[in-house]
Enzyme design. Structure first.
Site, PDB file in Angstrom:
ATOM      1  N   SER A 142      -0.510  14.808  -7.934  1.00 41.28           N
ATOM      2  CA  SER A 142       0.261  14.254  -6.762  1.00 41.28           C
ATOM      3  C   SER A 142      -1.231  13.482  -6.225  1.00 41.28           C
ATOM      4  CB  SER A 142      -0.102  15.540  -5.882  1.00 41.28           C
ATOM      5  OG  SER A 142       1.416  15.065  -4.723  1.00 41.28           O
ATOM      6  N   ASP A 350      -7.662  -2.727   9.663  1.00 39.14           N
ATOM      7  CA  ASP A 350      -8.552  -3.046   8.143  1.00 39.14           C
ATOM      8  C   ASP A 350      -8.952  -2.200   7.391  1.00 39.14           C
ATOM      9  OD1 ASP A 350      -9.742  -1.278  10.125  1.00 39.14           O
ATOM     10  OD2 ASP A 350     -10.967  -2.903  10.803  1.00 39.14           O
ATOM     11  N   HIS A 403       8.286  17.779  -8.307  1.00 39.23           N
ATOM     12  CA  HIS A 403       6.785  16.947  -8.218  1.00 39.23           C
ATOM     13  C   HIS A 403       6.078  18.515  -8.287  1.00 39.23           C
ATOM     14  CE1 HIS A 403       3.648  14.902  -6.156  1.00 39.23           C
ATOM     15  NE2 HIS A 403       3.736  16.113  -5.341  1.00 39.23           N
TER      16      HIS A 403
END
Length: 426
Positions: A142, A350, A403
């Protein structure tokens, strides 16, 4: 098995000019070594290292009571290093009690900017040198796969081979694009689940209606809201674990002198499912793993407006996946003190790049990745795009697992991926 504990002192900011100086701030990173007792101590000392990168963000390394599944397979040929990624477990852990030691809200947010995949990779490289290892093998599950892609981008010289399960991150694009894809997969998984258990469709609707009209409180004293109840959709990301949702829901109601109420058993089980007390870093940092040069601005919450069936006031609510919403920091007592910090991280515009597409396109490290076709957490189509962008990456796509596939048949999955990389090495 035999275990050994390792502690390492690493720079808080690996990328500052002062990082290697004596005055640079440092943190502690912990890792536990696991070795099969089938190997003598002398034999074990000659085994190559395999580093396991846990899912998350915010998940500590697994605490193994015995070798089993993928770790049993890996221990045949490797010494396993189970890393507590910085901020988790015993690695300078972060929570509502420790983070305020940094000072102001802004100082806390600035501190957390050093807890992403690029810093985790830099920690791993420092640890590799400290252990005297040559290029080593990494296994990323993951979010650990996201970290593996960062490792391939910034320090491929430290890697012998890379295995990834359910963790091929989008290299470019926005968090919005990720959630537009995953919301669709979660909706489809809801439909699949309720086709198996139509009685649970009625139970979920009954619980939602009940919570709108009747105050119910978790054992910690916090009110259970519809949106917190929807978090039980975490079960939907599992392969066999998905059936645990049915077991949970069948205990929901009990008859009392006041009529039907949610049972203590149900509320106790929910408490652990709807709290981030065990991994607050997950909620704080989750969307930042998609932030590269732009703010995420609570992307999942914004994209939710495109999928009204997930709203808590929908006529037939759907259960949610791993998305993080701003109300987490209002309703979860473990997160409430961190609300303002989370807001600053969501607004940060940013963020550094976490991947180097050019370097990945020229990759020479053997890489094998399992893609789960119906994965509701890491979208199959986005994973395929990433796979195509990494030179030499071999894909094994399967609909057999979801998953958490390594929880179901980790030994076979690990062996298959390792065999794929070794076939390249020859």
């Amino acid at each position: 098995m035999r275990t050994a504990e390792h502690y390492f002192t690493v720079p808080l900011d690996h990328f500052s000019p002062e990082a290697s100086g004596t005055g640079a701030e440092s943190i502690e990173v912990f890792a536990r070594e696991y070795v099969s007792a089938d190997h003598s101590e002398a034999e074990a000392a000659q085994l190559p290292w395999l580093v396991y990168l846990q899912g998350g963000p915010g998940g500590r390394g697994n605490r193994l009571a015995s070798l089993g599944g993928w770790s049993k397979a890996a221990a045949k040929d490797f010494r396993i290093l189970m890393l507590d990624q910085r901020g988790t477990g015993l690695s300078s852990p972060i929570d509502r009690n420790s983070l305020p030691l940094r000072g102001s809200t802004r100082a806390q947010a600035e501190y957390l900017t050093h807890f992403r995949a690029d810093s985790i990779v830099a920690d791993a490289e420092l640890i590799r040198h400290a252990l005297g290892s040559g290029p080593w093998t990494i296994y990323g599950q993951s979010y650990g796969g996201f970290c593996a892609l960062s490792y391939l981008s910034f320090a491929p010289e430290g890697l012998r081979e890379v295995l990834i399960t359910g963790g091929l991150a989008p290299l470019t694009g926005t968090a919005d694009h990720v959630y537009q894809s995953t919301f669709r997969r979660v909706a489809a998984r809801n439909a699949e689940y309720f086709s198996w258990y139509p009685e649970d469709r009625r139970t979920v609707d009954r619980i939602a209606s009940h919570l709108r009209d009747t105050p119910e409180f978790l054992p910690d004293g916090e009110r259970l809201t519809v949106e917190r109840f929807q978090m039980v959709g975490a079960f939907l990301g599992g392969n066999t674990r998905v059936d645990g949702l049915h077991c949970l829901l069948e205990d929901a109601f009990v008859e009392t002198s006041e009529g039907s109420r949610l049972s203590d058993s149900f509320l106790e089980q929910l408490r652990a499912l709807v709290s981030r007390a065990a991994n607050p870093l997950y909620a704080l940092m989750h969307e930042s793993i998609y932030g590269q040069g732009q703010a995420t601005e609570w992307a999942a919450w914004r994209v939710l407006k495109e999928f009204p069936e997930f709203r808590p006031d929908a006529a037939q609510i759907l259960l949610t996946g791993e998305m993080v919403y701003p109300w987490y920091f209002e309703q979860d007592p473990a997160l409430r003190p961190l609300r303002d910090v989370a807001g600053l991280l969501a607004a940060k515009d940013d963020w550094n790049s976490l991947y180097d597409p050019a370097r990945l396109a020229a990759n020479t490290v053997p890489v094998a990745a399992a893609i789960y076709s119906q994965d509701i957490y890491v979208d199959r189509d986005l994973s395929r795009e990433t796979a195509a962008a990494v030179r030499g990456l071999q894909v094994w796509e399967t609909a057999k697992f979801h998953h958490d596939g390594i929880s179901d048949d980790g030994e076979a999955i690990f062996a298959r991926l390792l065999g794929m990389t070794r076939s390249v090495r020859g």
